[in-house]
Design an enzyme around this catalytic site. Structure first.
Site, PDB file in Angstrom:
ATOM      1  N   LYS A 106      -4.713   9.759  -1.808  1.00  0.00           N
ATOM      2  CA  LYS A 106      -3.693  10.215  -2.758  1.00  0.00           C
ATOM      3  C   LYS A 106      -4.221  10.036  -4.188  1.00  0.00           C
ATOM      4  O   LYS A 106      -5.263   9.425  -4.395  1.00  0.00           O
ATOM      5  CB  LYS A 106      -2.392   9.441  -2.566  1.00  0.00           C
ATOM      6  CG  LYS A 106      -2.032   9.164  -1.112  1.00  0.00           C
ATOM      7  CD  LYS A 106      -1.807  10.420  -0.278  1.00  0.00           C
ATOM      8  CE  LYS A 106      -1.461  10.015   1.160  1.00  0.00           C
ATOM      9  NZ  LYS A 106      -1.296  11.137   2.071  1.00  0.00           N
TER      10      LYS A 106
HETATM   11  C1  LIG Z   1      -0.626  10.371   3.448  1.00  0.00           C
HETATM   12  C2  LIG Z   1       0.706  10.782   3.902  1.00  0.00           C
HETATM   13  C3  LIG Z   1       1.549   9.911   4.588  1.00  0.00           C
HETATM   14  C4  LIG Z   1       1.115   8.539   5.026  1.00  0.00           C
HETATM   15  O1  LIG Z   1       0.842   7.692   3.952  1.00  0.00           O
HETATM   16  P1  LIG Z   1       0.275   6.218   4.269  1.00  0.00           P
HETATM   17  O2  LIG Z   1       0.446   5.502   2.973  1.00  0.00           O
HETATM   18  O3  LIG Z   1      -1.167   6.397   4.642  1.00  0.00           O
HETATM   19  O4  LIG Z   1       1.073   5.660   5.358  1.00  0.00           O
HETATM   20  C5  LIG Z   1       2.824  10.343   4.920  1.00  0.00           C
HETATM   21  N1  LIG Z   1       3.244  11.581   4.605  1.00  0.00           N
HETATM   22  C6  LIG Z   1       2.456  12.456   3.955  1.00  0.00           C
HETATM   23  C7  LIG Z   1       2.978  13.813   3.617  1.00  0.00           C
HETATM   24  C8  LIG Z   1       1.156  12.091   3.592  1.00  0.00           C
HETATM   25  O5  LIG Z   1       0.361  12.977   2.978  1.00  0.00           O
END
Ligand SMILES: *Cc1c(COP(=O)(O)O)cnc(C)c1O
Length: 370
Positions: free
Chosen positions: A176
């Site tokens: 992210k």
């Molecule tokens: C990356 C992501 C997640 C999961 O995030 P984590 O922090 O790795 O648990 C959930 N939903 C979406 C849309 C994502 O892109």
């Protein structure tokens, strides 16, 4: 995605270690405050990931076995998995071709009398229509949980994407825009909801370990409900506090690269790059390109790009096509299948250069035969 981590983050993590307070403590509290302010939410509750945050969002909405929760199949699989954590049934809804997001119509199409909630995703940073979907969910009497994993720095109707959400979950995974290694945040406006979320992430305790430690008096904690250990550490929060200061600059840089991609790709037939919707702005966490009558298949494009040293990725996944959801027979999801099979994600990270972009677009132009 290559995380932008500098000397400041290394120093902040080292300071946290030297302070002796490494578990959830003052830095987590500070990060919660600053993150909530940055996204226009009343309260932030730091958790171990967005996935655990989504789980808690469903717990506080009292979603149980027998309940249906509408989710996009076109999302990272954690969105659907969270529904199963509470024993409820994920119901896959289709998405809009331009934004990759749920709409009032696609949700309405799969709604039943057992539907209790919707998890809407700001997919790849492209905001869904917050005003329309929040209003519709309210009218239907459904809880709306926002999966804002990718949305830090995106806006809708001139506000940060999560502003006004009843509950939103964010991710700080290294894929992210800003990262704490692993980590997440739940944001809410309702102070009582924040209290419950804090308790749920910390074993159901009515006093946090940090508060108990800080107190001069002996504090006898009580465990009010069966809960979880979904805490973030102070080492992570220390990194997050520095990352937060970089967010605006990262978004600006990504939007500039995205605009340049859009411009360079404009005259190549059969390629449709993702764009801002009319009501908001993407942070372009994922810059995807839809093949629409392109001369060669998506997988051939990926192979050719790889051969030329470009690591593009397949489009956003569709959970209903994965073995974990083989037992689910969703309604037809034509747009979801089209996007997942006919799109690819182009490299966009802080180390990208204009020369890299020219090279990538050059390979695509060659494949297009012009
Ligand atoms: C990356 C992501 C997640 C999961 O995030 P984590 O922090 O790795 O648990 C959930 N939903 C979406 C849309 C994502 O892109």
């Amino acid at each position: 995605m290559i995380p932008m981590l500098g000397e400041e983050e290394a120093q902040a993590a080292a300071d946290a270690v030297r302070s002796g307070w490494v578990a959830q403590g003052p830095r987590v509290a500070q990060f919660e405050k600053e993150f909530a302010a940055a996204v226009g939410a009343g309260h932030g509750v730091a958790v171990s990931s967005c996935t655990t945050g989504l789980h808690l969002a469903l717990v506080v909405n009292d979603i149980k076995p027998g309940d249906e929760v509408i989710v996009p199949s076109l999302s990272f699989i954690a969105t659907a998995n969270a529904v199963r954590y509470v024993g409820a049934t994920p119901i896959f809804a289709d998405v809009d071709l331009a934004t990759g997001n749920l709409t009032v119509e696609t949700v309405d199409a799969v709604r039943t009398e057992r539907t209790r909630a919707v998890i809407a995703v700001h997919q790849g940073g492209v905001p869904f229509d917050t005003v329309a979907l929040r209003k519709a969910a309210e009218g239907w009497g459904l809880a709306l949980v926002e999966d804002a994993a990718c949305a830090a720095g995106s806006t809708a109707y001139g506000q940060p994407a999560g502003t006004g959400a009843a509950i939103a979950a964010w991710s700080f995974h290294p894929r992210k825009l800003i990262t704490t290694g692993e980590g997440g945040m739940v944001t809410v406006d309702d102070p009582e909801l924040a209290v419950r979320l804090r308790r749920l992430r910390e074993h159901g305790m009515n006093v946090s370990a940090a508060d108990r430690h800080a107190s001069k008096q002996p504090v006898l904690e009580a465990y009010l409900e069966t809960a979880y250990n979904y805490r973030m550490t102070d080492i992570q929060a220390a990194v997050g506090l520095v990352q937060l200061t970089r967010l605006a600059g990262l978004v600006e840089q990504r939007r500039a690269f995205a605009a340049r991609y859009q411009e360079l790709l404009a005259d190549i037939d059969g390629l449709v790059p993702v764009r801002d919707p009319a009501y908001g702005q993407s942070n372009f966490q994922s810059f995807w390109v839809l093949l629409d009558g392109f001369r060669v298949s998506r997988d051939e494009v990926l192979t050719e790009l790889a051969a030329k040293g470009v690591s593009a990725r397949r489009g956003i996944m569709a959970a209903h096509l994965e073995p974990a959801y083989a037992d689910v027979t969703p309604a037809a999801l034509p747009v979801t299948e089209r996007i997942t099979q006919e799109s690819l994600i182009l490299p966009l990270h802080h180390k990208l250069t204009e020369d890299d972009q020219d090279h990538i677009v050059g390979v695509l132009r060659e494949l297009a035969g012009r």
